[in-house]
Design a protein around this motif. Structure first.
Motif, PDB file in Angstrom:
ATOM      1  N   UNK A   1      38.698  41.214  42.022  1.00 54.97           N
ATOM      2  CA  UNK A   1      39.122  40.599  42.983  1.00 54.97           C
ATOM      3  C   UNK A   1      38.674  39.108  42.954  1.00 54.97           C
ATOM      4  N   UNK A   2      37.597  38.763  42.450  1.00 55.13           N
ATOM      5  CA  UNK A   2      38.028  37.523  41.737  1.00 55.13           C
ATOM      6  C   UNK A   2      39.008  37.137  41.261  1.00 55.13           C
ATOM      7  N   UNK A   3      39.777  37.567  40.530  1.00 57.07           N
ATOM      8  CA  UNK A   3      41.133  37.454  39.717  1.00 57.07           C
ATOM      9  C   UNK A   3      42.462  37.689  40.571  1.00 57.07           C
ATOM     10  N   UNK A   4      42.168  38.298  41.924  1.00 54.13           N
ATOM     11  CA  UNK A   4      42.598  38.309  43.049  1.00 54.13           C
ATOM     12  C   UNK A   4      42.866  37.278  43.434  1.00 54.13           C
ATOM     13  N   UNK A   5      41.616  37.176  43.985  1.00 57.02           N
ATOM     14  CA  UNK A   5      41.463  35.884  45.069  1.00 57.02           C
ATOM     15  C   UNK A   5      42.412  34.204  44.582  1.00 57.02           C
ATOM     16  N   UNK A   6      42.295  34.206  43.114  1.00 60.89           N
ATOM     17  CA  UNK A   6      42.255  32.532  42.386  1.00 60.89           C
ATOM     18  C   UNK A   6      44.207  32.819  42.111  1.00 60.89           C
ATOM     19  N   UNK A   7      44.506  34.425  42.103  1.00 62.17           N
ATOM     20  CA  UNK A   7      46.069  34.581  41.826  1.00 62.17           C
ATOM     21  C   UNK A   7      46.302  33.862  43.267  1.00 62.17           C
ATOM     22  N   UNK A   8      45.776  34.349  43.408  1.00 61.52           N
ATOM     23  CA  UNK A   8      46.740  34.275  45.693  1.00 61.52           C
ATOM     24  C   UNK A   8      46.339  32.086  45.962  1.00 61.52           C
ATOM     25  N   UNK A   9      45.698  32.240  45.667  1.00 55.23           N
ATOM     26  CA  UNK A   9      45.412  30.647  45.438  1.00 55.23           C
ATOM     27  C   UNK A   9      46.266  29.519  44.715  1.00 55.23           C
ATOM     28  N   UNK A  10      46.936  30.517  43.324  1.00 55.10           N
ATOM     29  CA  UNK A  10      47.209  29.569  42.508  1.00 55.10           C
ATOM     30  C   UNK A  10      49.468  29.811  43.002  1.00 55.10           C
ATOM     31  N   UNK A  11      49.651  31.120  43.514  1.00 55.67           N
ATOM     32  CA  UNK A  11      50.751  31.160  43.992  1.00 55.67           C
ATOM     33  C   UNK A  11      50.537  30.745  45.073  1.00 55.67           C
ATOM     34  N   UNK A  12      49.917  30.609  46.247  1.00 56.86           N
ATOM     35  CA  UNK A  12      49.897  28.991  47.288  1.00 56.86           C
ATOM     36  C   UNK A  12      50.212  27.868  47.187  1.00 56.86           C
ATOM     37  N   UNK A  13      49.526  27.707  45.867  1.00 64.57           N
ATOM     38  CA  UNK A  13      49.671  26.027  45.374  1.00 64.57           C
ATOM     39  C   UNK A  13      50.788  25.226  44.868  1.00 64.57           C
ATOM     40  N   UNK A  14      51.645  25.113  44.862  1.00 63.31           N
ATOM     41  CA  UNK A  14      52.753  24.811  44.210  1.00 63.31           C
ATOM     42  C   UNK A  14      53.725  25.032  45.795  1.00 63.31           C
ATOM     43  N   UNK A  15      53.628  26.053  45.980  1.00 66.89           N
ATOM     44  CA  UNK A  15      54.492  25.792  47.364  1.00 66.89           C
ATOM     45  C   UNK A  15      54.359  25.323  48.708  1.00 66.89           C
TER      46      UNK A  15
ATOM     47  N   UNK B   1      38.234  32.188  48.001  1.00 65.78           N
ATOM     48  CA  UNK B   1      38.462  31.184  45.849  1.00 65.78           C
ATOM     49  C   UNK B   1      36.539  31.430  45.654  1.00 65.78           C
ATOM     50  N   UNK B   2      36.490  30.616  46.718  1.00 61.98           N
ATOM     51  CA  UNK B   2      34.988  29.575  46.650  1.00 61.98           C
ATOM     52  C   UNK B   2      33.901  30.267  46.567  1.00 61.98           C
ATOM     53  N   UNK B   3      34.378  31.548  47.458  1.00 63.96           N
ATOM     54  CA  UNK B   3      32.725  32.642  48.155  1.00 63.96           C
ATOM     55  C   UNK B   3      32.920  34.072  46.966  1.00 63.96           C
ATOM     56  N   UNK B   4      34.211  33.774  46.133  1.00 59.41           N
ATOM     57  CA  UNK B   4      34.091  35.148  44.951  1.00 59.41           C
ATOM     58  C   UNK B   4      33.903  34.131  44.141  1.00 59.41           C
ATOM     59  N   UNK B   5      34.500  32.929  43.333  1.00 60.35           N
ATOM     60  CA  UNK B   5      33.459  32.491  42.071  1.00 60.35           C
ATOM     61  C   UNK B   5      32.383  31.974  41.938  1.00 60.35           C
TER      62      UNK B   5
ATOM     63  N   UNK C   1      41.185  31.423  30.121  1.00 58.62           N
ATOM     64  CA  UNK C   1      40.244  31.298  29.783  1.00 58.62           C
ATOM     65  C   UNK C   1      39.260  32.343  30.462  1.00 58.62           C
ATOM     66  N   UNK C   2      39.535  32.993  31.478  1.00 53.67           N
ATOM     67  CA  UNK C   2      38.752  34.235  32.114  1.00 53.67           C
ATOM     68  C   UNK C   2      39.431  35.566  31.012  1.00 53.67           C
ATOM     69  N   UNK C   3      40.601  35.286  31.186  1.00 51.97           N
ATOM     70  CA  UNK C   3      40.589  36.895  30.177  1.00 51.97           C
ATOM     71  C   UNK C   3      41.070  37.090  29.090  1.00 51.97           C
ATOM     72  N   UNK C   4      40.734  35.923  28.628  1.00 55.00           N
ATOM     73  CA  UNK C   4      40.396  35.350  26.745  1.00 55.00           C
ATOM     74  C   UNK C   4      38.733  36.056  26.883  1.00 55.00           C
ATOM     75  N   UNK C   5      37.865  35.233  27.856  1.00 53.12           N
ATOM     76  CA  UNK C   5      36.283  35.970  27.661  1.00 53.12           C
ATOM     77  C   UNK C   5      36.302  37.085  27.856  1.00 53.12           C
TER      78      UNK C   5
END
Length: 114
Positions: A4-18, A62-66, A99-103
């Protein structure tokens, strides 16, 4: 990092550039509105508004989950209101996810070998 944390970061990342692109296009449309007869501000304003609201909602999630500190959360919010900031946020979030995947892999390998 759980899914769920990874998904929230991924969603934030996906909307950042657009969101960053829409902000820049809105700035260009604002200049064109004042210098020519072309007026795409209402359309770009609506598109940017929707993307900005999505960014803020995903940022809050993302702030809430991370459990980011106030400084990290403020940085990601500040990047959403600066021109080109969304591009920096996307790169920083991508690095954080990698970094999270590597860890996670290191922890998994450490428990398997132990």
């Amino acid at each position: 990092m759980d899914i769920k944390t990874a998904s929230s970061l991924h969603r934030l990342r996906l909307v950042s550039a657009p969101e960053a692109v829409s902000f820049l296009l809105l700035l260009v449309c604002s200049v064109l509105k004042r210098t020519t007869e072309f007026n795409a501000v209402p359309v770009m304003g609506a598109i940017h508004g929707i993307l900005f609201v999505l960014y803020v909602l995903f940022w809050l999630d993302a702030w809430n989950r991370t459990k980011w500190g106030l400084g990290t959360a403020a940085l990601y919010f500040l990047l959403s209101v600066l021109p080109f900031g969304g591009f920096f946020a996307e790169r920083k979030l991508k690095r954080e996810a990698e970094d999270a995947v590597i860890a996670s892999r290191a922890r998994r390998e450490g428990t398997v070998n132990a």
